[in-house]
Design a protein around this motif. Structure first.
Motif, PDB file in Angstrom:
ATOM      1  N   TYR A 347      -2.182  -3.413 -45.718  1.00  0.00           N
ATOM      2  CA  TYR A 347      -2.334  -3.837 -44.326  1.00  0.00           C
ATOM      3  C   TYR A 347      -3.380  -4.933 -44.238  1.00  0.00           C
ATOM      4  O   TYR A 347      -4.226  -5.086 -45.119  1.00  0.00           O
ATOM      5  CB  TYR A 347      -2.646  -2.660 -43.397  1.00  0.00           C
ATOM      6  CG  TYR A 347      -3.960  -1.948 -43.616  1.00  0.00           C
ATOM      7  CD1 TYR A 347      -5.156  -2.453 -43.115  1.00  0.00           C
ATOM      8  CD2 TYR A 347      -3.997  -0.721 -44.293  1.00  0.00           C
ATOM      9  CE1 TYR A 347      -6.347  -1.776 -43.285  1.00  0.00           C
ATOM     10  CE2 TYR A 347      -5.188  -0.037 -44.475  1.00  0.00           C
ATOM     11  CZ  TYR A 347      -6.349  -0.572 -43.979  1.00  0.00           C
ATOM     12  OH  TYR A 347      -7.540   0.098 -44.147  1.00  0.00           O
ATOM     13  N   PHE A 363      -1.277  -6.317 -39.374  1.00  0.00           N
ATOM     14  CA  PHE A 363      -0.006  -6.346 -40.095  1.00  0.00           C
ATOM     15  C   PHE A 363       0.016  -5.156 -41.057  1.00  0.00           C
ATOM     16  O   PHE A 363      -0.925  -4.947 -41.817  1.00  0.00           O
ATOM     17  CB  PHE A 363       0.132  -7.650 -40.873  1.00  0.00           C
ATOM     18  CG  PHE A 363       1.160  -7.613 -41.971  1.00  0.00           C
ATOM     19  CD1 PHE A 363       2.514  -7.717 -41.676  1.00  0.00           C
ATOM     20  CD2 PHE A 363       0.782  -7.468 -43.303  1.00  0.00           C
ATOM     21  CE1 PHE A 363       3.465  -7.678 -42.691  1.00  0.00           C
ATOM     22  CE2 PHE A 363       1.725  -7.436 -44.315  1.00  0.00           C
ATOM     23  CZ  PHE A 363       3.072  -7.540 -44.015  1.00  0.00           C
ATOM     24  N   GLN A 365       2.450  -3.263 -43.945  1.00  0.00           N
ATOM     25  CA  GLN A 365       3.662  -3.231 -44.758  1.00  0.00           C
ATOM     26  C   GLN A 365       3.862  -1.810 -45.278  1.00  0.00           C
ATOM     27  O   GLN A 365       2.980  -1.238 -45.919  1.00  0.00           O
ATOM     28  CB  GLN A 365       3.576  -4.197 -45.943  1.00  0.00           C
ATOM     29  CG  GLN A 365       4.870  -4.265 -46.742  1.00  0.00           C
ATOM     30  CD  GLN A 365       4.802  -5.280 -47.866  1.00  0.00           C
ATOM     31  OE1 GLN A 365       4.307  -4.970 -48.954  1.00  0.00           O
ATOM     32  NE2 GLN A 365       5.270  -6.503 -47.604  1.00  0.00           N
ATOM     33  N   ASN A 376       7.988  -4.704 -42.813  1.00  0.00           N
ATOM     34  CA  ASN A 376       6.814  -5.304 -42.184  1.00  0.00           C
ATOM     35  C   ASN A 376       6.759  -4.967 -40.699  1.00  0.00           C
ATOM     36  O   ASN A 376       7.794  -4.870 -40.022  1.00  0.00           O
ATOM     37  CB  ASN A 376       6.830  -6.823 -42.352  1.00  0.00           C
ATOM     38  CG  ASN A 376       6.775  -7.233 -43.819  1.00  0.00           C
ATOM     39  OD1 ASN A 376       6.242  -6.506 -44.650  1.00  0.00           O
ATOM     40  ND2 ASN A 376       7.335  -8.393 -44.134  1.00  0.00           N
ATOM     41  N   SER A 377       5.546  -4.808 -40.199  1.00  0.00           N
ATOM     42  CA  SER A 377       5.364  -4.537 -38.778  1.00  0.00           C
ATOM     43  C   SER A 377       4.059  -5.178 -38.313  1.00  0.00           C
ATOM     44  O   SER A 377       3.108  -5.319 -39.089  1.00  0.00           O
ATOM     45  CB  SER A 377       5.349  -3.029 -38.504  1.00  0.00           C
ATOM     46  OG  SER A 377       4.408  -2.372 -39.339  1.00  0.00           O
ATOM     47  N   SER A 403       8.360  -2.853 -35.543  1.00  0.00           N
ATOM     48  CA  SER A 403       7.029  -2.428 -35.131  1.00  0.00           C
ATOM     49  C   SER A 403       7.082  -1.354 -34.056  1.00  0.00           C
ATOM     50  O   SER A 403       6.304  -0.401 -34.056  1.00  0.00           O
ATOM     51  CB  SER A 403       6.223  -3.625 -34.638  1.00  0.00           C
ATOM     52  OG  SER A 403       6.181  -4.635 -35.620  1.00  0.00           O
TER      53      SER A 403
END
Length: 461
Positions: A347, A363, A365, A376-377, A403
């Protein structure tokens, strides 16, 4: 000149003859010969060692300006053997080996074959320098049955002190006590729910003084320190050895007229307390450090940059067990939702102090372990705000797509950055882990709302 020279030697001969005559009429300095005195000293130590049928408890500090110490239990026998256990590691079984009392530069106790005490001079994967100990000790003093030795390698910074155990059964009780010491060593370490901020707090008639403990778990060494805004630093340094009841430190801590050496563990408060003449010194976990640096202010000067935590880069002890428990909680959330095994692959935190247009974001992962697929988010925060040397980030929500789906599952990590009481940042120099060393700047973030969680990571441009 020749006459003066002859008279000078004549006077010297007369003077020496006078001293010789006086010496014949006086008493000798020692009634024993050197050999007799040596034999007497050796016999004294040998008798002391054998005088305790239930053996001795010993605390050995190998080099108290760099390392802590260990507790040993020793039973000396007339046949030249010694039975021994210690809290050096989890191998607490009693081992029998050989010892000698002999003359070196002075009377010495020498452990001639391997036993627990040789461990302090050995290296290991976790401690490549060892603890620089020895197996040869110089007999220094006997104070009512308490025997003090000096380490021949580190005379000024090492000591081995033996005192009678008072046991009724050396074999059983010594092992139990050694294992209790190991438990005390664990009690000084943070748990998944305890704060990462360890302090030395001294309370006396002048008030309360707090110092960041700065405890090195590998070397069993502490450097309590406080740095003030004017740049002045007050620091102590001492090694720590553990006992069944708590811990002892060396050198002793001298503060405002009092000296602290022995600390007793208080299970209720998870702290170690030393009480001297109505004053107390306490080693404890607290919600905030003794001093919060201005390191956070330097982040505003970094420009566009991000903070990265990636397990594949190796571990660092500054990342707390509470942080790892938080990541495990996220994995558990996925499993509980029936999604199988997932983990946080990495992250990043990107901070902007000017814009609220999701320019500050986290972010994350995520890795689906069944097929190693990465997802990914992104999660948005308001711009960063620094108040009272703490960073405040206000979470505003996920970006569309993955997300939104992942948000409830990764909420423990989002809550960490969304700490209502802010985050404390410390700069830690270049990045260093068990696997890599990089020139990238590194640092830690700790939640004030939940100070059990601290992460160590690096900055990237």
């Amino acid at each position: 000149m020749k006459k003066i020279y002859i008279n000078y030697w004549f006077i010297c001969l007369v003077f020496l003859s006078f001293l010789s005559c006086n010496n014949d009429d006086g008493e000798t300095l020692f009634s024993e010969t050197p050999a007799e005195r040596i034999a007497q000293r050796n016999s004294e130590l040998q008798n002391l060692l054998l005088s305790q049928e239930q053996g001795y408890k010993g605390v050995y500090f190998t080099k108290n300006d760099e390392f802590g110490g260990f507790t040993f239990y020793m039973k000396f026998n007339a046949d030249g053997t010694v039975q021994m256990t210690s809290d050096f590691d989890s191998e607490t079984d009693i081992i029998s080996s050989s010892y000698e009392v002999r003359l070196g530069t002075t009377t010495e106790l020498v452990f001639t074959t391997r036993n627990h005490i040789q461990k302090v001079s050995e290296t290991s994967a976790s401690n490549t320098d060892g603890f620089r100990g020895t197996s040869v000790f110089q007999y220094f003093s006997n104070d009512n049955g308490v025997i003090t030795f000096r380490d021949i390698r580190n005379r000024d910074t090492a000591s081995l002190v033996l005192e009678p155990t008072g046991f009724s059964n050396f074999i059983s009780e010594s092992v139990v006590k050694s294992e209790a010491s190991l438990v005390q060593r664990q009690n000084l370490l943070p748990t998944p729910t305890s704060s990462v901020f360890q302090l030395l707090r001294i309370e006396n008639g002048n008030g309360i003084s707090n110092f960041n403990l700065n405890y090195n778990t590998e070397d069993l060494f502490a450097s309590p320190r406080i740095t003030l805004d004017d740049g002045s630093v007050t620091e102590f340094n001492f090694g720590i050895a553990f006992t069944e009841e708590g811990l002892v430190i060396s050198p002793a801590l001298d503060f405002e007229g009092e000296t602290y050496t022995s600390f007793i563990y208080d299970a209720v408060t998870s702290s170690y307390v030393s009480t001297v003449n109505g004053t107390t010194a306490t080693i404890l976990f607290d919600n905030e450090p003794a001093f919060i640096s201005r390191d956070i202010e330097s982040l505003a000067q970094l420009g566009p940059t991000g903070f990265l935590y990636r397990p594949r880069l190796g571990s660092n002890s500054l990342t707390s067990v509470g942080h790892d428990a938080m990541l495990q909680e996220i994995s558990d959330n996925f499993a509980a939702a029936g999604l199988g095994a997932w983990s946080v692959n990495e992250y990043q935190l990107s901070i902007d102090f000017e814009s609220d247009n999701c320019d500050t974001f986290v972010f994350i992962q995520l890795l689906r372990e069944a097929d190693n697929a990465a997802f990914n988010s992104f999660f948005c925060f308001e711009k960063g705000v620094i108040t009272d040397r703490k960073l405040f980030l206000n979470y505003t929500g996920p970006t569309p797509g993955n997300s939104t789906f992942f948000e409830p599952l990764v909420m423990p990590l989002l809550d960490f950055f969304n700490s209502s009481q802010g985050l404390i940042y410390t700069s830690e120099g270049g990045f260093s882990s068990t696997l890599f060393n990089f020139t990238n700047s590194a640092g830690t973030f700790t939640s004030v709302e939940n100070p059990a969680i601290r992460v160590y990571g690096l900055w990237f441009g």
